[in-house]
Design a protein around this motif. Structure first.
Motif, PDB file in Angstrom:
ATOM      1  N   ALA A  25      -8.705   3.860  -4.944  1.00 51.24           N
ATOM      2  CA  ALA A  25      -8.845   3.003  -4.446  1.00 51.24           C
ATOM      3  C   ALA A  25      -8.418   2.168  -5.218  1.00 51.24           C
ATOM      4  CB  ALA A  25      -9.844   2.194  -4.229  1.00 51.24           C
ATOM      5  N   LEU A  26      -8.392   1.848  -6.220  1.00 56.53           N
ATOM      6  CA  LEU A  26      -7.094   0.314  -6.977  1.00 56.53           C
ATOM      7  C   LEU A  26      -5.848   0.586  -6.566  1.00 56.53           C
ATOM      8  CD1 LEU A  26      -8.749  -0.017 -10.767  1.00 56.53           C
ATOM      9  CD2 LEU A  26      -8.513  -1.077  -8.792  1.00 56.53           C
ATOM     10  N   ALA A  27      -5.248   1.647  -5.978  1.00 54.25           N
ATOM     11  CA  ALA A  27      -3.715   2.342  -6.037  1.00 54.25           C
ATOM     12  C   ALA A  27      -3.578   1.574  -4.764  1.00 54.25           C
ATOM     13  CB  ALA A  27      -3.267   3.422  -6.533  1.00 54.25           C
ATOM     14  N   ALA A  28      -4.676   2.028  -3.761  1.00 55.71           N
ATOM     15  CA  ALA A  28      -4.150   1.897  -2.875  1.00 55.71           C
ATOM     16  C   ALA A  28      -4.353   0.384  -2.596  1.00 55.71           C
ATOM     17  CB  ALA A  28      -5.824   1.841  -1.332  1.00 55.71           C
ATOM     18  N   ARG A  29      -5.434  -0.749  -3.401  1.00 52.94           N
ATOM     19  CA  ARG A  29      -5.566  -1.500  -3.040  1.00 52.94           C
ATOM     20  C   ARG A  29      -4.727  -2.222  -4.136  1.00 52.94           C
ATOM     21  NH1 ARG A  29     -11.740  -3.329  -4.278  1.00 52.94           N
ATOM     22  NH2 ARG A  29     -12.159  -2.063  -2.700  1.00 52.94           N
ATOM     23  N   ALA A  30      -3.978  -1.872  -5.088  1.00 53.48           N
ATOM     24  CA  ALA A  30      -1.975  -2.155  -5.755  1.00 53.48           C
ATOM     25  C   ALA A  30      -1.538  -2.822  -4.368  1.00 53.48           C
ATOM     26  CB  ALA A  30      -2.435  -1.950  -6.792  1.00 53.48           C
ATOM     27  N   GLY A  31      -0.877  -1.274  -3.256  1.00 53.99           N
ATOM     28  CA  GLY A  31      -0.163  -1.269  -2.392  1.00 53.99           C
ATOM     29  C   GLY A  31      -0.336  -2.685  -1.753  1.00 53.99           C
ATOM     30  N   GLU A  32      -1.278  -2.344  -1.366  1.00 53.13           N
ATOM     31  CA  GLU A  32      -1.894  -3.523  -0.008  1.00 53.13           C
ATOM     32  C   GLU A  32      -0.689  -5.268  -0.728  1.00 53.13           C
ATOM     33  OE1 GLU A  32      -5.882  -3.581   1.149  1.00 53.13           O
ATOM     34  OE2 GLU A  32      -5.484  -1.332   1.606  1.00 53.13           O
ATOM     35  N   ALA A  33      -1.496  -5.306  -1.430  1.00 51.80           N
ATOM     36  CA  ALA A  33      -1.533  -5.980  -2.240  1.00 51.80           C
ATOM     37  C   ALA A  33      -0.027  -6.750  -2.762  1.00 51.80           C
ATOM     38  CB  ALA A  33      -1.963  -6.814  -4.314  1.00 51.80           C
ATOM     39  N   ALA A  34       0.819  -5.774  -3.510  1.00 53.09           N
ATOM     40  CA  ALA A  34       2.642  -5.055  -3.311  1.00 53.09           C
ATOM     41  C   ALA A  34       3.547  -5.574  -2.123  1.00 53.09           C
ATOM     42  CB  ALA A  34       3.267  -4.094  -3.682  1.00 53.09           C
ATOM     43  N   LEU A  77       9.643 -15.335  10.824  1.00 55.48           N
ATOM     44  CA  LEU A  77       8.495 -15.294  11.643  1.00 55.48           C
ATOM     45  C   LEU A  77       7.899 -14.114  11.799  1.00 55.48           C
ATOM     46  CD1 LEU A  77       9.076 -19.091  13.720  1.00 55.48           C
ATOM     47  CD2 LEU A  77       7.515 -18.396  11.752  1.00 55.48           C
ATOM     48  N   ALA A  78       9.427 -13.623  12.471  1.00 60.71           N
ATOM     49  CA  ALA A  78       8.610 -12.400  12.719  1.00 60.71           C
ATOM     50  C   ALA A  78       8.295 -11.579  12.135  1.00 60.71           C
ATOM     51  CB  ALA A  78       9.653 -11.354  13.818  1.00 60.71           C
ATOM     52  N   LYS A  79       8.904 -11.385  11.013  1.00 60.23           N
ATOM     53  CA  LYS A  79       8.474 -10.669   9.250  1.00 60.23           C
ATOM     54  C   LYS A  79       6.822 -10.902   9.062  1.00 60.23           C
ATOM     55  CE  LYS A  79       9.308  -8.359   5.328  1.00 60.23           C
ATOM     56  NZ  LYS A  79       9.152  -6.661   5.124  1.00 60.23           N
ATOM     57  N   LEU A  80       6.557 -12.807   8.957  1.00 63.02           N
ATOM     58  CA  LEU A  80       5.813 -13.109   8.641  1.00 63.02           C
ATOM     59  C   LEU A  80       4.757 -12.313   9.860  1.00 63.02           C
ATOM     60  CD1 LEU A  80       6.477 -16.877   7.805  1.00 63.02           C
ATOM     61  CD2 LEU A  80       5.597 -15.195   5.953  1.00 63.02           C
ATOM     62  N   LYS A  81       4.528 -12.173  11.300  1.00 64.78           N
ATOM     63  CA  LYS A  81       3.308 -11.519  11.864  1.00 64.78           C
ATOM     64  C   LYS A  81       3.901 -10.715  11.652  1.00 64.78           C
ATOM     65  CE  LYS A  81       3.100 -11.618  16.929  1.00 64.78           C
ATOM     66  NZ  LYS A  81       2.300 -10.045  17.057  1.00 64.78           N
ATOM     67  N   GLU A  82       4.732  -9.912  11.696  1.00 64.95           N
ATOM     68  CA  GLU A  82       4.908  -8.863  11.182  1.00 64.95           C
ATOM     69  C   GLU A  82       4.300  -7.375  10.639  1.00 64.95           C
ATOM     70  OE1 GLU A  82       7.720  -4.937   9.998  1.00 64.95           O
ATOM     71  OE2 GLU A  82       8.887  -6.008  11.134  1.00 64.95           O
ATOM     72  N   GLU A  83       3.774  -8.667   9.577  1.00 62.85           N
ATOM     73  CA  GLU A  83       3.328  -8.049   7.647  1.00 62.85           C
ATOM     74  C   GLU A  83       1.236  -8.652   8.340  1.00 62.85           C
ATOM     75  OE1 GLU A  83       3.765  -6.419   5.059  1.00 62.85           O
ATOM     76  OE2 GLU A  83       5.263  -6.563   6.206  1.00 62.85           O
ATOM     77  N   GLY A  84       1.046  -9.534   9.231  1.00 57.17           N
ATOM     78  CA  GLY A  84      -0.270 -10.034   9.348  1.00 57.17           C
ATOM     79  C   GLY A  84      -0.363 -11.139   8.577  1.00 57.17           C
TER      80      GLY A  84
END
Length: 132
Positions: A25-34, A77-84
């Motif tokens: 779970a930590l690895a997945a969250r670290a990936g999301e944060a990165a 803006l497209a990159k920021l939108k793509e990243e949510g």
């Protein structure tokens, strides 16, 4: 990964340790944060987000406030939108952008306090060795 468990005040005052998630779970969250931080890690995108931290802005207002060229603005803006990180709404032919990801405002507040807030010119910036 050698992370310490965050603490929160307990009912009687002393901190209690919250249970740490498992290694997977930590690895997945670290990936999301990165991934989230990669979306922010660009000077132009940070300028855009500084403007959006104050509320919704049209593309034209963002261009005027930041000095970023229209084609470059569209790409960022497209990159920021793509990243949510941001979202937009259309008002006839005008696009209005706003911050979507809740952590973005928190991160922008920390960055502002650390890098943008006015400092006493007589005092060195944090982590800056004194001249001499």
């Amino acid at each position: 990964m050698n992370c310490k468990a965050p603490t929160t005040p307990g009912p009687a005052g002393p901190p209690t340790v919250r249970p740490m998630p498992g290694r997977a779970a930590l690895a997945a969250r670290a990936g999301e944060a990165a991934d989230f931080l990669k979306g922010l890690a660009n000077p132009h995108r940070l300028l855009i987000l500084c403007e959006l931290a104050g509320g919704e802005r049209s593309v034209g207002a963002l261009i005027e406030a930041t000095g970023i060229a229209q084609t470059s603005m569209s790409q960022h803006l497209a990159k920021l939108k793509e990243e949510g990180i941001v979202d937009f709404r259309r008002d006839h032919r005008t696009l209005h952008y706003s911050i979507r990801h809740p952590a973005t405002l928190e991160v922008m507040a920390v960055l502002y306090a650390r890098f943008c807030a006015e400092r006493d010119d007589a005092a060195p910036a944090p982590d800056t060795p004194p001249a001499g």
